[in-house]
Scaffold this motif. Structure first.
Motif, PDB file in Angstrom:
ATOM      1  N   CYS A   1     -16.770   1.884 -74.905  1.00 28.32           N
ATOM      2  CA  CYS A   1     -15.762   0.882 -75.242  1.00 28.32           C
ATOM      3  C   CYS A   1     -16.369  -0.506 -75.086  1.00 28.32           C
ATOM      4  N   PHE A   2     -15.733  -1.498 -75.673  1.00 29.70           N
ATOM      5  CA  PHE A   2     -16.286  -2.851 -75.656  1.00 29.70           C
ATOM      6  C   PHE A   2     -15.165  -3.863 -75.679  1.00 29.70           C
ATOM      7  N   PHE A   3     -15.455  -5.053 -75.218  1.00 39.92           N
ATOM      8  CA  PHE A   3     -14.503  -6.159 -75.354  1.00 39.92           C
ATOM      9  C   PHE A   3     -15.150  -7.262 -76.178  1.00 39.92           C
ATOM     10  N   ASN A   4     -14.473  -7.643 -77.223  1.00 38.71           N
ATOM     11  CA  ASN A   4     -14.926  -8.727 -78.086  1.00 38.71           C
ATOM     12  C   ASN A   4     -14.235 -10.026 -77.672  1.00 38.71           C
ATOM     13  N   THR A   5     -14.406 -11.041 -78.480  1.00 35.04           N
ATOM     14  CA  THR A   5     -13.602 -12.248 -78.313  1.00 35.04           C
ATOM     15  C   THR A   5     -12.245 -11.982 -78.964  1.00 35.04           C
ATOM     16  N   ASP A   6     -11.201 -11.911 -78.174  1.00 34.74           N
ATOM     17  CA  ASP A   6      -9.877 -11.664 -78.727  1.00 34.74           C
ATOM     18  C   ASP A   6      -9.231 -12.987 -79.138  1.00 34.74           C
ATOM     19  N   GLU A   7      -8.140 -12.876 -79.860  1.00 29.33           N
ATOM     20  CA  GLU A   7      -7.475 -14.081 -80.366  1.00 29.33           C
ATOM     21  C   GLU A   7      -7.020 -14.990 -79.226  1.00 29.33           C
ATOM     22  N   SER A   8      -6.546 -14.401 -78.157  1.00 28.89           N
ATOM     23  CA  SER A   8      -6.089 -15.205 -77.022  1.00 28.89           C
ATOM     24  C   SER A   8      -7.220 -16.059 -76.463  1.00 28.89           C
ATOM     25  N   ALA A   9      -8.413 -15.480 -76.401  1.00 32.49           N
ATOM     26  CA  ALA A   9      -9.566 -16.214 -75.885  1.00 32.49           C
ATOM     27  C   ALA A   9      -9.905 -17.401 -76.791  1.00 32.49           C
ATOM     28  N   MET A  10      -9.832 -17.171 -78.100  1.00 36.26           N
ATOM     29  CA  MET A  10     -10.138 -18.258 -79.040  1.00 36.26           C
ATOM     30  C   MET A  10      -9.093 -19.365 -78.965  1.00 36.26           C
ATOM     31  N   TYR A  11      -7.826 -18.990 -78.957  1.00 34.52           N
ATOM     32  CA  TYR A  11      -6.761 -20.002 -78.871  1.00 34.52           C
ATOM     33  C   TYR A  11      -6.848 -20.767 -77.547  1.00 34.52           C
ATOM     34  N   ARG A  12      -7.184 -20.061 -76.483  1.00 34.32           N
ATOM     35  CA  ARG A  12      -7.298 -20.707 -75.172  1.00 34.32           C
ATOM     36  C   ARG A  12      -8.429 -21.742 -75.184  1.00 34.32           C
ATOM     37  N   LEU A  13      -9.564 -21.382 -75.780  1.00 37.55           N
ATOM     38  CA  LEU A  13     -10.687 -22.314 -75.855  1.00 37.55           C
ATOM     39  C   LEU A  13     -10.365 -23.498 -76.760  1.00 37.55           C
ATOM     40  N   LEU A  14      -9.751 -23.240 -77.909  1.00 40.05           N
ATOM     41  CA  LEU A  14      -9.403 -24.330 -78.821  1.00 40.05           C
ATOM     42  C   LEU A  14      -8.423 -25.308 -78.172  1.00 40.05           C
ATOM     43  N   LEU A  15      -7.502 -24.791 -77.389  1.00 39.36           N
ATOM     44  CA  LEU A  15      -6.548 -25.663 -76.695  1.00 39.36           C
ATOM     45  C   LEU A  15      -7.268 -26.565 -75.697  1.00 39.36           C
ATOM     46  N   ILE A  16      -8.215 -26.011 -74.965  1.00 44.97           N
ATOM     47  CA  ILE A  16      -8.993 -26.809 -74.014  1.00 44.97           C
ATOM     48  C   ILE A  16      -9.770 -27.892 -74.735  1.00 44.97           C
ATOM     49  N   LEU A  17     -10.377 -27.526 -75.860  1.00 44.37           N
ATOM     50  CA  LEU A  17     -11.166 -28.511 -76.623  1.00 44.37           C
ATOM     51  C   LEU A  17     -10.275 -29.616 -77.187  1.00 44.37           C
ATOM     52  N   LEU A  18      -9.081 -29.267 -77.636  1.00 45.53           N
ATOM     53  CA  LEU A  18      -8.153 -30.274 -78.167  1.00 45.53           C
ATOM     54  C   LEU A  18      -7.626 -31.187 -77.066  1.00 45.53           C
ATOM     55  N   GLN A  19      -7.457 -30.650 -75.883  1.00 43.34           N
ATOM     56  CA  GLN A  19      -7.017 -31.482 -74.760  1.00 43.34           C
ATOM     57  C   GLN A  19      -8.079 -32.512 -74.397  1.00 43.34           C
ATOM     58  N   ARG A  20      -9.331 -32.128 -74.572  1.00 45.85           N
ATOM     59  CA  ARG A  20     -10.429 -33.046 -74.284  1.00 45.85           C
ATOM     60  C   ARG A  20     -10.626 -34.069 -75.394  1.00 45.85           C
ATOM     61  N   ASN A  21     -10.310 -33.653 -76.613  1.00 49.91           N
ATOM     62  CA  ASN A  21     -10.507 -34.546 -77.763  1.00 49.91           C
ATOM     63  C   ASN A  21      -9.407 -34.289 -78.782  1.00 49.91           C
ATOM     64  N   ARG A  22      -8.371 -35.118 -78.733  1.00 50.64           N
ATOM     65  CA  ARG A  22      -7.226 -34.952 -79.640  1.00 50.64           C
ATOM     66  C   ARG A  22      -7.621 -35.141 -81.100  1.00 50.64           C
ATOM     67  N   ALA A  23      -8.713 -35.818 -81.334  1.00 54.39           N
ATOM     68  CA  ALA A  23      -9.133 -36.096 -82.714  1.00 54.39           C
ATOM     69  C   ALA A  23     -10.153 -35.081 -83.224  1.00 54.39           C
ATOM     70  N   LEU A  24     -10.277 -33.955 -82.526  1.00 50.27           N
ATOM     71  CA  LEU A  24     -11.258 -32.943 -82.918  1.00 50.27           C
ATOM     72  C   LEU A  24     -10.999 -32.466 -84.347  1.00 50.27           C
ATOM     73  N   ASP A  25     -12.054 -32.524 -85.162  1.00 54.66           N
ATOM     74  CA  ASP A  25     -11.973 -32.105 -86.567  1.00 54.66           C
ATOM     75  C   ASP A  25     -12.554 -30.697 -86.677  1.00 54.66           C
ATOM     76  N   PHE A  26     -11.700 -29.726 -87.006  1.00 51.38           N
ATOM     77  CA  PHE A  26     -12.165 -28.346 -87.085  1.00 51.38           C
ATOM     78  C   PHE A  26     -13.148 -28.129 -88.235  1.00 51.38           C
ATOM     79  N   ASP A  27     -13.164 -29.046 -89.185  1.00 56.82           N
ATOM     80  CA  ASP A  27     -14.147 -28.931 -90.266  1.00 56.82           C
ATOM     81  C   ASP A  27     -15.557 -29.228 -89.761  1.00 56.82           C
ATOM     82  N   ARG A  28     -15.649 -29.803 -88.565  1.00 56.76           N
ATOM     83  CA  ARG A  28     -16.947 -30.120 -87.993  1.00 56.76           C
ATOM     84  C   ARG A  28     -17.241 -29.237 -86.759  1.00 56.76           C
ATOM     85  N   VAL A  29     -16.638 -28.062 -86.782  1.00 51.80           N
ATOM     86  CA  VAL A  29     -16.887 -27.070 -85.742  1.00 51.80           C
ATOM     87  C   VAL A  29     -17.337 -25.776 -86.420  1.00 51.80           C
TER      88      VAL A  29
END
Length: 313
Positions: free
Chosen positions: A78-106
């Protein structure tokens, strides 16, 4: 019974996995086998001895590599990948650090290397790519051996060309290299509920496999109709059959019982043994063995034989 699990992960994830598994305390013991690149998995696997009941990997890619290198591995993986919750959690942290984060540049390889769009995912318009099942046609051994380096070069190129402000990678094996090269890179750590669920599934698969292996099975062997004649001749052939089967069974360390019936026999053993005899129901080892033996120098002992599994309700 306390299960013993072999955990395969990169050195980057070793501390995180140890801390998570220890805090979850799921009732099994484990040992972590670390690797640097997918190429290391071929040698690491050799250290995972029979004492381990199952294998847990930090992603479907290393699990896929094990299956490519060792297709006959039967223990549950069995394996654990990056689940959706992990991605949303990371994106939220990044947005809190930079409200102007452009996802086109990620650049997020776990989404974009499969043709997805990070911005659409962040807005809830797309799901994470499903990489729980990797086909050998699309992800051959040759491609897998170069996949990590391919993504490392992709992140580095986009960064050096000024096309990205940050990167997100699911390849934990390249995180430190990218940081050393100056790339602003992040890794989406899976959450504890997700890891708990994966470990629970692994334990269930181990339990199921053990039950299946001990499921009773019967091999039925009898003298073929063409050989039936006088009672005395049949008796002699049965004695010969019994002798041959005793010879055959000496090669197997197993528990079994033999019951005689009308000019034939039933050998009661386990599902695991029968599957080994028959190479997962693809070969007729018993039949080949019996046909290789001769009576009176010329005539072969003709047999009808078959096998079956007794179902457990």
């Amino acid at each position: 019974m306390i299960r013993k699990i072999a955990v395969i992960a990169t050195e980057f994830l070793e501390e995180f996995i140890c801390k998570t598994l220890d805090e979850l305390n799921l009732g099994f013991t484990y040992r972590i086998f670390t690797y640097h690149t997918f190429q290391d998995l071929k040698e690491i696997y050799k250290d995972i001895t029979e004492e381990y009941d199952g294998i847990l990997t930090s992603g479907s890619f290393p699990a896929h590599m094990i299956k490519l290198y060792y297709p006959r591995e039967e223990r549950p993986i069995c394996f654990f990948n990056t689940d959706e919750s992990a991605m949303y959690r990371l994106l939220l942290i990044l947005l809190q650090r930079n409200r102007a984060l452009d996802f086109d540049r990620v650049y997020a390889d776990i989404i974009q290397m499969f043709g997805g769009d990070l911005k659409a995912f962040a807005e809830g318009k797309e799901n994470m790519p499903d990489i729980s099942e990797l086909s050998e046609e699309e992800f051959s051994l040759e491609r897998m051996l170069h996949l990590e380096e391919e993504q490392y070069e992709k992140h580095l190129e986009l960064w050096r060309e000024g096309k990205t402000d940050l990167s997100i990678t699911r390849f934990s094996s390249i995180v430190l290299r990218l940081r050393e090269a100056g790339v602003n890179v992040y890794f989406p750590y899976p959450g504890r509920p997700y890891i708990r669920e994966v470990c629970g599934n692994l334990l269930q698969k181990i339990e199921k496999k053990e039950l299946e292996e001990h499921q009773p099975g019967i091999v039925i062997i009898k003298i073929a109709a063409s050989e039936k004649g006088f009672s005395q001749e049949l008796d002699l052939n049965y004695v010969r059959l019994e002798s041959l089967m005793t010879e055959f069974l000496k090669e197997w360390m197993m528990d079994y019982s033999i019951k005689r019936y009308h000019y034939g026999m039933e050998i009661v053993t386990s599902r695991k043994v029968i599957l080994e005899w028959t190479e997962d129901m693809t070969e007729d080892r018993v039949g080949v063995f019996l046909k290789s033996k001769k009576l009176d120098g010329d005539s072969a002992l003709a047999m009808d034989w078959g096998w079956g599994l007794l179902r457990q309700e």
